[in-house]
Design an enzyme around this catalytic site. Structure first.
Site, PDB file in Angstrom:
ATOM      1  N   ASN A  24      29.427   4.451   0.221  1.00  0.00           N
ATOM      2  CA  ASN A  24      29.552   3.020  -0.068  1.00  0.00           C
ATOM      3  C   ASN A  24      31.033   2.661   0.058  1.00  0.00           C
ATOM      4  OD1 ASN A  24      30.891   3.488  -2.628  1.00  0.00           O
ATOM      5  ND2 ASN A  24      28.886   4.010  -3.462  1.00  0.00           N
TER       6      ASN A  24
ATOM      7  N   GLY B  54      21.603   9.065  -3.141  1.00  0.00           N
ATOM      8  CA  GLY B  54      21.210   9.638  -1.862  1.00  0.00           C
ATOM      9  C   GLY B  54      22.183  10.686  -1.357  1.00  0.00           C
ATOM     10  N   VAL B  55      22.455  10.633  -0.057  1.00  0.00           N
ATOM     11  CA  VAL B  55      23.361  11.580   0.596  1.00  0.00           C
ATOM     12  C   VAL B  55      24.738  11.546  -0.058  1.00  0.00           C
ATOM     13  CG1 VAL B  55      24.603  12.046   2.757  1.00  0.00           C
ATOM     14  CG2 VAL B  55      22.167  11.540   2.815  1.00  0.00           C
ATOM     15  N   ASP B  56      25.226  10.364  -0.350  1.00  0.00           N
ATOM     16  CA  ASP B  56      26.548  10.194  -0.950  1.00  0.00           C
ATOM     17  C   ASP B  56      26.656  10.965  -2.267  1.00  0.00           C
ATOM     18  OD1 ASP B  56      29.139   9.190  -1.360  1.00  0.00           O
ATOM     19  OD2 ASP B  56      28.436   7.223  -2.016  1.00  0.00           O
TER      20      ASP B  56
ATOM     21  N   TYR C 119      20.025   1.471   2.013  1.00  0.00           N
ATOM     22  CA  TYR C 119      20.484   0.292   2.750  1.00  0.00           C
ATOM     23  C   TYR C 119      19.396  -0.282   3.657  1.00  0.00           C
ATOM     24  CZ  TYR C 119      25.341   0.974   1.199  1.00  0.00           C
ATOM     25  OH  TYR C 119      26.500   1.092   0.462  1.00  0.00           O
TER      26      TYR C 119
END
Length: 173
Positions: A27, A35-37, A124
């Site tokens: 972000n 999630g992935v982050d 997103y």
């Protein structure tokens, strides 16, 4: 070797990939999220967020790089993909820019291997098939014009993403 032959599609956990760099679908704050982050931040350890704090965020479509810390990858390239609205707010161009910026940063740093997640297709809500086509077309264009990275892997979370990326590679010019 053609540009398409330099692309691998696989499934699995991007935090376990042993590449020169992995890409974080971040972000704009770069300070972690879901999630992935979130997975990348947890696997890398607290040093990652500490370094991210020094970067002053990242705008949508751009990319910044940090060390990988506790990850197998030496580097993390953080990029911010667009939030899907309805497709008429520049989402396609911003997604392509996120991939292009990440690939360019890898090439500038002399990185041979890079692994991407499916950017913007989780929280997103970017349509998966559309995102896969944009990602693969952008990657092929970069690889045709650049020697680095030598290999690009897309690490898909789930069978649906895997199939969409395989289809996008097969259909690409």
């Amino acid at each position: 070797m053609t540009a398409k032959e330099r692309i691998r599609i696989t499934g699995g956990d991007i935090t376990k990939v042993d590449a020169d760099a992995i890409v974080n679908a971040a972000n704009t704050s770069l300070l972690g999220g879901g999630g992935v982050d979130g997975a990348i931040h947890r696997a890398a350890g607290p040093e990652l967020v500490a370094e991210c704090r020094t970067l002053d965020g990242c705008r949508t479509g751009e990319a910044k790089i940090t060390r990988g810390y506790r990850l197998p990858a030496r580097w993390v390239i953080h990029t911010v993909g667009p939030v899907w609205r309805d497709g008429s707010h520049g989402e396609d161009a911003l997604l392509a820019s996120a991939w292009r910026s990440s690939l360019a940063l890898a090439a500038e740093r002399g990185l041979r291997t890079i692994a991407f997640p499916s950017i913007s297709t989780g929280a997103y809500r970017f349509p998966l098939a559309r995102a896969a086509r944009i990602a693969i077309a952008t990657t092929i264009t970069h690889l045709r014009e650049n020697e680095l990275p030598e290999e690009v892997t897309v690490v898909c979370f789930g069978e649906e993403a895997y199939q969409h990326y395989l289809t996008a590679v097969a259909a690409a010019d």
